[in-house]
Design a protein around this motif. Structure first.
Motif, PDB file in Angstrom:
ATOM      1  N   GLU A  68      -0.944  -0.587   8.396  1.00 37.29           N
ATOM      2  CA  GLU A  68      -2.158  -1.362   8.170  1.00 37.29           C
ATOM      3  C   GLU A  68      -2.281  -1.758   6.700  1.00 37.29           C
ATOM      4  N   PRO A  69      -3.080  -2.765   6.407  1.00 41.21           N
ATOM      5  CA  PRO A  69      -3.183  -3.275   5.025  1.00 41.21           C
ATOM      6  C   PRO A  69      -3.604  -2.220   4.006  1.00 41.21           C
ATOM      7  N   VAL A  70      -4.438  -1.246   4.409  1.00 42.54           N
ATOM      8  CA  VAL A  70      -4.880  -0.233   3.446  1.00 42.54           C
ATOM      9  C   VAL A  70      -3.691   0.584   2.931  1.00 42.54           C
ATOM     10  N   MET A  71      -2.563   0.577   3.664  1.00 42.13           N
ATOM     11  CA  MET A  71      -1.371   1.282   3.230  1.00 42.13           C
ATOM     12  C   MET A  71      -0.361   0.352   2.569  1.00 42.13           C
ATOM     13  N   THR A  72      -0.294  -0.893   3.001  1.00 40.93           N
ATOM     14  CA  THR A  72       0.713  -1.801   2.447  1.00 40.93           C
ATOM     15  C   THR A  72       0.284  -2.414   1.113  1.00 40.93           C
ATOM     16  N   ARG A  73      -1.012  -2.580   0.889  1.00 41.67           N
ATOM     17  CA  ARG A  73      -1.446  -3.181  -0.379  1.00 41.67           C
ATOM     18  C   ARG A  73      -1.111  -2.308  -1.585  1.00 41.67           C
ATOM     19  N   PRO A  74      -1.315  -0.985  -1.516  1.00 46.98           N
ATOM     20  CA  PRO A  74      -0.822  -0.169  -2.641  1.00 46.98           C
ATOM     21  C   PRO A  74       0.681  -0.277  -2.850  1.00 46.98           C
ATOM     22  N   LEU A  75       1.445  -0.467  -1.756  1.00 46.81           N
ATOM     23  CA  LEU A  75       2.889  -0.646  -1.907  1.00 46.81           C
ATOM     24  C   LEU A  75       3.203  -1.909  -2.700  1.00 46.81           C
ATOM     25  N   ILE A  76       2.490  -2.974  -2.405  1.00 46.39           N
ATOM     26  CA  ILE A  76       2.723  -4.236  -3.116  1.00 46.39           C
ATOM     27  C   ILE A  76       2.364  -4.088  -4.593  1.00 46.39           C
ATOM     28  N   ALA A  77       1.237  -3.430  -4.874  1.00 48.47           N
ATOM     29  CA  ALA A  77       0.832  -3.247  -6.271  1.00 48.47           C
ATOM     30  C   ALA A  77       1.857  -2.405  -7.026  1.00 48.47           C
ATOM     31  N   LEU A  78       2.344  -1.325  -6.416  1.00 45.59           N
ATOM     32  CA  LEU A  78       3.338  -0.492  -7.079  1.00 45.59           C
ATOM     33  C   LEU A  78       4.666  -1.220  -7.234  1.00 45.59           C
ATOM     34  N   ALA A  79       5.006  -2.088  -6.276  1.00 42.68           N
ATOM     35  CA  ALA A  79       6.229  -2.884  -6.405  1.00 42.68           C
ATOM     36  C   ALA A  79       6.141  -3.808  -7.613  1.00 42.68           C
ATOM     37  N   ALA A  80       4.975  -4.416  -7.820  1.00 42.17           N
ATOM     38  CA  ALA A  80       4.799  -5.286  -8.987  1.00 42.17           C
ATOM     39  C   ALA A  80       4.926  -4.485 -10.277  1.00 42.17           C
ATOM     40  N   LEU A  81       4.321  -3.299 -10.318  1.00 43.78           N
ATOM     41  CA  LEU A  81       4.425  -2.462 -11.517  1.00 43.78           C
ATOM     42  C   LEU A  81       5.860  -1.997 -11.738  1.00 43.78           C
ATOM     43  N   SER A  82       6.601  -1.764 -10.652  1.00 43.47           N
ATOM     44  CA  SER A  82       7.988  -1.326 -10.777  1.00 43.47           C
ATOM     45  C   SER A  82       8.872  -2.406 -11.378  1.00 43.47           C
TER      46      SER A  82
END
Length: 762
Positions: A552-566
């Protein structure tokens, strides 16, 4: 006191206030605990961001300046360029006596410099994203409110450790971090493996903490101060050298000079510490750091810590517990003697190599990430040990982003397929495109692919290691180990991504294997499905990927944010281009302590080495595990099974984790258990026997005394009473009430009286 001190104090205390509210009103708030915990850490993140901007963009803009690497740079050129610090403290406990001039105070203080400002922002950012992710991942857990209360306490502990200004506060928050990790690793304590993992983490860390307590005690007893910033600044001169010859000579004494004192002024300070004791203190402090950051030989607890919920694993591995050990080594860097730094470097090198070899053969993707964390922490420790202070801290920060991303991505995969076995997955990129894409970003970052954050931080580590090996060729192994470890990192990370996301779904070979392959949640899921569909394993039981779906989006959005920071954490800020010295590295290096190694000349050599490392690691991984569509894979495919059979002893060594658990069980655990059983036997049969025998003797004596009392004392009294009673009863028959009887008794008495008198007179 600067207003920024209040800002960071609030950032530390807000999670504590949230924890108190959540734990006291847990039955009332229930699921609202998640909102309170997430809002609290988000508020701390906002305050940290304000402090970060004020520190680097307003108060200390020089930290953003591009260094002139083309010029000859002395190792201590930037020793005090980042000396700006916001600090304030209050004495919590003061102990002093009129007869003595010694005064002991236990202060509560905040010390914010460039390292603390950066660490604050990193910890709060990663923790906020993990909190948001946990709201989806833990939604069905029965102890959902308690989980978020523990997270709030964990964040408070880590932030307090970063802000601490003295040895006393460091140890308090250090132990609190350990307690929180124990609570979260054993969160699902109903299952014995989870409780065992929490106990193992707690016990192993206590071993290291004993050394740390000894080290801190030596520093305070010798130098008479809890302020470690005073200790760090006073033990070295402006050139970065200790105030004594840099050799292990017990006769040397290292004086603690106050700020502004000159080296020739022997009377500048009456406080000093023997060089040997300073070395022992440094080793003791590093023992605590090795425990927290899972360094050899105290690394065995971290893989078992996967028993906790995946968000806990992400928080521990990325931003809190294991980061605390590296952070403390960086903070105490000026205190360590050259011998201690060399020991730290070799410990990091051995750790990164051992953990990387174990990660190569793991079949559980969460265990791969666990050993990857140990290996990356080894990189950081090696960098700090060789004098690459900025490189080690830089990798700590970039690692936090991509390791949190990888663990949360692993949680997203498990949330969908309910198994950790990589060999039974495959093809998930079609069903979970966001998770697959973001985990690919994390894989590229940790492997050191150019233009990703891990490339820049690993390049800095390799440059520092190369510079140290160039200075001391006898320590060339300090460069060889990270090179080999980096190749293995690229290999096992792409191996994990290929097995989970690439190719086609493989599934389980038979229903029995599907049922027992992963004891725990997988077994429960299959049991529920069998109950629903009848006996036998349905298709999606044999093939977990068949029912995979994106989280669900509540789990995938933090993944996207961390991917950008990575990606962008390693870039420069000028025009957004990934060239030049990363701005984050410049911020760190601006305030680095004296005594670091000059590695600027080695960066281009390190860049070339990094490119070769990535190419070699990716090529090996693709040839063994890559999909057939990749170039050269179909033609030059290598067989993992054949390679494992050819190198069976090495494979068995790596698969069994170098037999560390068995070694500790044979040399420490089982002897301790036997000793405990022997002590229990002594207690049961000797001590308890003596005590129980004494009790039985007393009982027998009391029974004998009871018999004497009953038949002796009570018998005599009762028999006398009975005789009196009988005599009285018989005497009562004389009372007839008739005058003639009484006259007769009187006459008889007189006769008897006269007879007696006559007999006596005569």
């Amino acid at each position: 006191m600067p207003w920024q001190v209040g800002l960071y104090t609030a950032a530390v205390l807000i999670p504590l206030a949230a924890f108190l509210v959540e734990i006291l009103f847990i039955r009332t708030l229930r699921r609202h605990n998640a909102v309170i915990a997430t809002g609290a850490i988000a508020a701390s993140c906002v305050l940290s961001a304000i402090g970060f901007v004020d520190y680097f963009l307003i108060e200390n803009r020089a930290a953003l300046a591009e260094p002139a690497h083309h010029q000859a740079v002395e190792p201590d050129a930037h020793a005090h360029s980042g000396s700006l610090a916001w600090k304030g403290s209050v004495d919590w406990v003061i102990l002093e006596t009129p007869e003595s001039d010694r005064r002991l105070s236990l202060p509560l203080g905040v010390h914010i410099d460039n390292l603390a400002a950066i660490m604050f922002l990193m910890v709060t950012t990663v923790a906020t994203l993990i909190h948001v992710y946990s709201m989806g991942y833990m939604a069905d857990d029965s102890r959902y409110p308690r989980f978020f209360a523990y997270l709030s306490l964990f964040c408070f502990s880590m932030l307090g450790l970063i802000a601490a200004s003295n040895l006393f506060m460091i140890f308090v928050f250090w132990e609190l971090v350990g307690v929180c990790s124990y609570l979260l690793i054993g969160f699902w304590y109903e299952e014995k493996p989870n409780a065992d993992a929490a106990n193992k983490a707690f016990v192993v860390n206590r071993v290291g903490d004993v050394g740390m307590l000894i080290g801190l005690g030596i520093l305070w007893s010798a130098l008479g101060t809890f302020d470690f910033h005073e200790v760090s600044a006073g033990l070295r001169d402006e050139s970065g050298r200790l105030n004594a010859p840099n050799r292990f000579d017990p006769a040397d004494v290292v004086p603690l000079r106050p700020p502004g004192a000159v080296a020739e002024d022997d009377g500048a300070s009456s406080r000093s510490i023997p060089y040997a004791m300073l070395t022992i203190a440094g080793l003791g402090i590093f023992a605590g750091c090795a425990g927290k950051s899972a360094q050899f030989p105290l690394h065995v607890w971290l893989p078992d810590a996967m028993a906790g919920p995946t968000p806990v694993s992400a928080l521990i591995h990325a931003a809190t517990m294991v980061a605390a050990g590296v952070y403390l080594v960086a903070r105490f860097f000026p205190v360590f003697t050259p011998e201690v730094l060399l020991y730290i470097a070799y410990t990091g090198g051995v750790t990164l190599f051992i953990a990387a070899t174990i990660a190569m053969v793991q079949t559980d993707y969460k265990k791969v990430l666990a050993y990857s964390t140990i290996s990356q922490l080894g990189f950081m420790m090696l960098a700090l040990g060789v004098g690459g202070w900025a490189a080690g801290v830089f990798h700590l920060l970039t690692h936090a982003f991509f390791k949190a991303l990888l663990f949360l991505g692993a949680g997203s995969v498990y949330h969908s397929v309910h198994t950790y076995e990589m060999a039974r997955l495959g093809g998930l990129r079609r069903r979970m495109p966001i998770t697959a894409g973001t985990m690919l970003v994390g894989t590229l970052a940790i492997s050191g692919v150019p233009f990703f954050s891990g490339f820049y931080s690993k390049d800095a580590i390799l440059a520092a290691a190369l510079a140290r090996a160039w200075q001391s060729p006898e320590h060339a192994l300090l460069f060889v180990l990270p090179v080999v470890g980096a190749v293995l990192t690229t290999f096992y990370m792409f191996r994990m991504w290929f097995l989970v996301f690439a190719g086609e779904p493989r599934g389980f070979p038979d229903p029995h294997t599907a049922r027992v392959v992963h004891v725990g949640d997988e077994e429960n899921v299959l049991a529920e499905e069998e109950a629903e569909h009848g006996v036998g394993a349905p298709l999606h039981d044999l093939n977990p990927a068949a029912h995979a779906h994106e989280s669900e989006p509540v789990m995938t959005r933090p993944l996207i944010a961390l991917a950008a920071l990575s990606v962008f954490a390693g870039w420069t800020m000028w025009l957004g281009l990934p060239f030049g010295t990363p701005v984050l590295e410049r911020m760190i290096a601006h305030g680095q302590p004296p005594g670091v190694v000059d590695s600027h000349w080695a960066h281009w050599y390190a860049v070339g080495t990094s490119l070769l490392i990535v190419a070699l690691g990716f090529l090996l991984s693709a040839l063994y595990y890559g999909p057939a569509g990749l170039p050269f894979v179909a033609t030059f495919r290598l067989s993992p099974a054949k390679t494992a059979a050819r190198f069976r002893p090495l494979y068995a060594l790596f698969k069994n984790k170098w037999y560390f658990d068995e070694l500790y069980a044979a040399t420490l655990v089982r002897p301790c258990l036997r000793l405990a059983k022997a002590c229990a036997g002594i207690d049961r049969y000797l001590i308890d026997g003596i005590v129980d025998g004494s009790a039985r003797s007393v009982e027998l004596l009391s029974r004998l005394g009871g018999l004497v009392d009953r038949f002796g004392v009570d018998g005599l009294v009762n028999n006398l009473a009975t005789a009196v009673y009988v005599a009285g009863d018989h005497a009562r028959s004389i009372q007839t009430g008739r005058i003639r009887n009484y006259l007769m008794y009187l006459a008889l008495a007189l006769i008897g009286l006269f007879a007696g008198v006559y007999a006596w007179v005569g």
